[in-house]
Design a protein around this motif. Structure first.
Motif, PDB file in Angstrom:
ATOM      1  N   UNK A 196      17.664  52.962  51.074  1.00 49.07           N
ATOM      2  CA  UNK A 196      17.901  51.703  51.780  1.00 49.07           C
ATOM      3  C   UNK A 196      17.551  51.888  53.262  1.00 49.07           C
ATOM      4  N   UNK A 197      16.726  51.019  53.840  1.00 49.53           N
ATOM      5  CA  UNK A 197      16.392  51.155  55.253  1.00 49.53           C
ATOM      6  C   UNK A 197      17.628  50.935  56.111  1.00 49.53           C
ATOM      7  N   UNK A 198      17.827  51.810  57.067  1.00 48.79           N
ATOM      8  CA  UNK A 198      19.044  51.720  57.882  1.00 48.79           C
ATOM      9  C   UNK A 198      18.714  51.619  59.363  1.00 48.79           C
ATOM     10  N   UNK A 199      17.492  51.170  59.676  1.00 46.19           N
ATOM     11  CA  UNK A 199      17.075  51.181  61.079  1.00 46.19           C
ATOM     12  C   UNK A 199      18.090  50.457  61.956  1.00 46.19           C
ATOM     13  N   UNK A 200      18.329  49.214  61.679  1.00 47.30           N
ATOM     14  CA  UNK A 200      19.336  48.447  62.417  1.00 47.30           C
ATOM     15  C   UNK A 200      20.272  47.827  61.386  1.00 47.30           C
ATOM     16  N   UNK A 201      21.555  48.046  61.564  1.00 48.50           N
ATOM     17  CA  UNK A 201      22.507  47.486  60.611  1.00 48.50           C
ATOM     18  C   UNK A 201      22.500  45.968  60.709  1.00 48.50           C
ATOM     19  N   UNK A 202      22.597  45.272  59.581  1.00 47.63           N
ATOM     20  CA  UNK A 202      22.724  43.819  59.635  1.00 47.63           C
ATOM     21  C   UNK A 202      23.958  43.429  60.443  1.00 47.63           C
ATOM     22  N   UNK A 256      30.710  49.720  54.745  1.00 47.65           N
ATOM     23  CA  UNK A 256      29.535  49.340  53.961  1.00 47.65           C
ATOM     24  C   UNK A 256      28.252  49.429  54.784  1.00 47.65           C
ATOM     25  N   UNK A 257      28.352  49.932  56.009  1.00 45.46           N
ATOM     26  CA  UNK A 257      27.159  50.068  56.843  1.00 45.46           C
ATOM     27  C   UNK A 257      26.744  48.777  57.528  1.00 45.46           C
ATOM     28  N   UNK A 258      27.668  47.870  57.667  1.00 50.14           N
ATOM     29  CA  UNK A 258      27.391  46.608  58.347  1.00 50.14           C
ATOM     30  C   UNK A 258      27.955  46.640  59.756  1.00 50.14           C
ATOM     31  N   UNK A 259      27.238  46.024  60.672  1.00 49.24           N
ATOM     32  CA  UNK A 259      27.652  45.982  62.063  1.00 49.24           C
ATOM     33  C   UNK A 259      28.430  44.687  62.288  1.00 49.24           C
ATOM     34  N   UNK A 262      19.881  43.929  53.480  1.00 46.47           N
ATOM     35  CA  UNK A 262      18.790  44.882  53.678  1.00 46.47           C
ATOM     36  C   UNK A 262      17.551  44.452  52.904  1.00 46.47           C
ATOM     37  N   UNK A 263      17.777  43.976  51.677  1.00 49.39           N
ATOM     38  CA  UNK A 263      16.630  43.523  50.864  1.00 49.39           C
ATOM     39  C   UNK A 263      15.942  42.333  51.537  1.00 49.39           C
ATOM     40  N   UNK A 264      16.771  41.418  52.026  1.00 45.45           N
ATOM     41  CA  UNK A 264      16.211  40.219  52.665  1.00 45.45           C
ATOM     42  C   UNK A 264      15.393  40.612  53.885  1.00 45.45           C
ATOM     43  N   UNK A 265      15.922  41.569  54.634  1.00 41.71           N
ATOM     44  CA  UNK A 265      15.208  41.997  55.826  1.00 41.71           C
ATOM     45  C   UNK A 265      13.908  42.683  55.447  1.00 41.71           C
TER      46      UNK A 265
END
Lengths: 304, 239
Positions: free
Chosen positions: B1-7, B29-32, B222-225
């Motif tokens: 999963x790309x983690x460049x910038x958290x949603x 969950x890795x969300x900002x 992440x998928x949407x991004x």
């Protein structure tokens, strides 16, 4: 307006009683988890967040933290413990002990508590319960009632962790607290607390049948049968446990743990004075209840 | 999963309720997640969570006072994922009968009604409901109405934590994706209406199963991004 009146009927199942909550209660003094008898003679068992994490992972439905000293030093330490717990544990956390103002409540909620338990300040000034319920919602306010049985069979409410009598009748106060907006009642028998002799079934039942809100029974559990009794005969809507769970974990947690300064459990190993408390895990308790048709949450599909 | 910038998740703060547990679950969950009272921040977020405890009328007044009611309607219309939790679910409805009649956000057509106390198998089922209870998948027979929603992958009958006295009655039963029984009432415990998901339970207080709801939200964002397109409208039931 059109409603779904009939829409959900197709899914109707046979009604079953809602699952009953089993809630570890952790009494906290400064940075430590402590346990006493009749809320006195406190002994240090370890660090609260370590026990809390273990209980979370083994199926606790909620947790209760009670600051039993509630000094200024203790308060800062408690907030730190609450923050640490809230980062690791994703079940409801109720925090009580020495909360006297709406600001006190706001502070522990900000630290990560989901609900607060009010006792001394509430009984001294019942409008505090109403103000807290209005400000933070009834669902956030648990009123903690500590009862001592009187010679006539009635119960008197005590405050300051069972140290101070108030002259207030427990049943009258319970009904009043519910009317003022309490979301739940935590009812502790001081006579039984820490003894392992079983819950005060009369106290629990009288309160549970007098109020429209859920009653969490606390104080006296020494064996699994006691939990069953307070649900069936005491009409408890939820059960708080301390010694049974704490002693089991204190004696069975990994042996490489550094006990020095962490917890005085030699008295547990020796069995002195605590012979009536038979330790059990949450899983053992819930399995036992389940086998006797008492519905508990007893699965964790992700972790399993 | 790309983690460049958290949603970026806007957790709507209208002065009521415990927002801390929601932000902690998002972080897990890795969300900002940022708690905000700003309508602009709500509109700009990748997803919006509307939590809340307390009284319906007070909550609507607080949302309106901050201009958050219009911001939330804008979010709902824009396709940005909007998640309502507990009182937040109820606020999405047309109106509530809690202590009178109050207009809600009217993002989901329907009303909010009181749970009735009852006795089941000799045990009092008191109100408010305060306990863990099961979510049962609801929808046309055989359809996995949870696929593509934040309940994706959770087992039918999963237990979550409930703390409430009222529940929602959506006018369109097709938005209902889960029901829960309490006493003699079977009520809508989760709904999906286009980009709007809402549940009566508290996933952020429901252990690892509840955290999976937030992880599903993170995966979806992440998928949407990754596709660099609008988040598709999930919720097969509503289409």
């Amino acid at each position: 307006m059109v409603t779904e009146a009939n829409a959900l009927e197709g899914s109707a199942r046979t009604a079953v009683g809602a699952p009953l909550r089993i809630i570890p209660r952790l009494d906290i003094k400064g940075p430590n988890l402590v346990k006493g008898v009749h809320l006195e003679g406190l002994r240090v068992l370890g660090k609260p967040h370590e026990f809390a994490r273990y209980y979370y992972e083994s199926g606790a439905d909620e947790l209760i933290y009670i600051d039993v000293v509630a000094s200024l030093y203790g308060r800062n330490s408690l907030l730190h413990t609450v923050e640490q717990t809230a980062r690791e544990i994703f079940i409801p956390l109720t925090v009580g002990g020495g909360l006297r103002t709406l600001d006190d409540i706001r502070t522990v909620l900000r630290a990560g508590a989901d609900k607060v338990a009010l006792n001394t300040a509430a009984i001294q000034s019942p409008s505090f319960v109403r103000d807290a319920a209005r400000k933070f919602g009834s669902s956030t306010v648990v009123v903690s009632i500590e009862g001592v049985r009187q010679s006539d069979g009635s119960y008197e409410a005590y405050v300051d962790n069972g140290r101070e009598p108030t002259g207030v009748n427990v049943l009258e106060w319970a009904v009043r607290a519910a009317e003022l907006g309490a979301g739940e009642l935590l009812v502790t028998s001081i006579d039984r607390e820490g003894t392992g002799e079983g819950f005060d079934l009369s106290l629990t039942r009288q309160v549970a049948e007098s109020v429209p809100i859920q009653v969490i029974a606390c104080g006296g559990a020494g064996r699994i049968e006691h939990v069953h009794d307070v649900i069936v005969d005491g009409r408890a809507d939820a059960v708080a446990l301390a010694s049974m769970l704490h002693y089991d974990y204190a004696l069975t947690r990994p042996v490489d743990h550094d006990f020095s300064g962490e917890g005085n459990i030699e008295y547990l190993r020796s069995g002195r004075g605590f012979g009536r408390v038979h330790g059990a895990t949450l899983g053992e308790i819930k399995t036992w209840l389940h086998e006797r048709d008492i519905v508990c949450r007893h699965e964790d599909p992700i972790r399993a | 999963m790309p983690e460049a910038v958290s949603p970026r998740i806007a957790v709507v703060d209208f002065g009521m309720g415990n927002l801390h547990s929601v932000t902690q679950a998002c972080a897990q969950a890795g969300l900002d997640a940022a708690v905000t009272t700003s309508p602009a921040a709500v509109v700009a977020a990748d997803a919006v969570v509307l939590p809340g405890v307390g009284a319906f009328g007070d909550a609507m007044a607080a949302l309106k006072a901050r201009g958050l009611d219009d911001a939330l309607r804008h979010v709902a219309a824009s396709g940005t994922p909007l998640v309502g939790i507990c009182l937040g679910m109820q606020l999405l409805m047309t109106e509530s009968r809690e202590f009178g009649r109050f207009q809600g956000l009217d993002i989901v057509t329907g009303e909010v009604a009181w749970l009735e106390p009852s006795v089941v198998a000799g045990r009092a089922q008191k109100v408010p409901q305060v306990n863990w209870n099961r979510l049962h998948r609801f929808g046309s027979a055989g359809a996995d109405t949870w696929a593509g929603t934040v309940l994706d992958g959770l087992p039918d009958g999963v237990s979550m934590y409930f703390l409430h006295s009222l529940y929602v009655r959506p006018a369109d039963p097709r938005v209902v994706i889960a029901t829960t029984g309490y006493g003699t009432t079977e009520f809508c415990s989760a709904l999906q209406c286009g980009n709007v998901f809402a549940c009566q339970c508290h996933p952020e207080r429901s252990g690892s199963a509840g955290l999976e709801v937030y992880r599903n939200l993170a995966r979806r964002l992440h998928r949407a991004r990754a596709r660099k397109e609008d988040v598709p409208h999930a919720g097969t039931a509503s289409q």
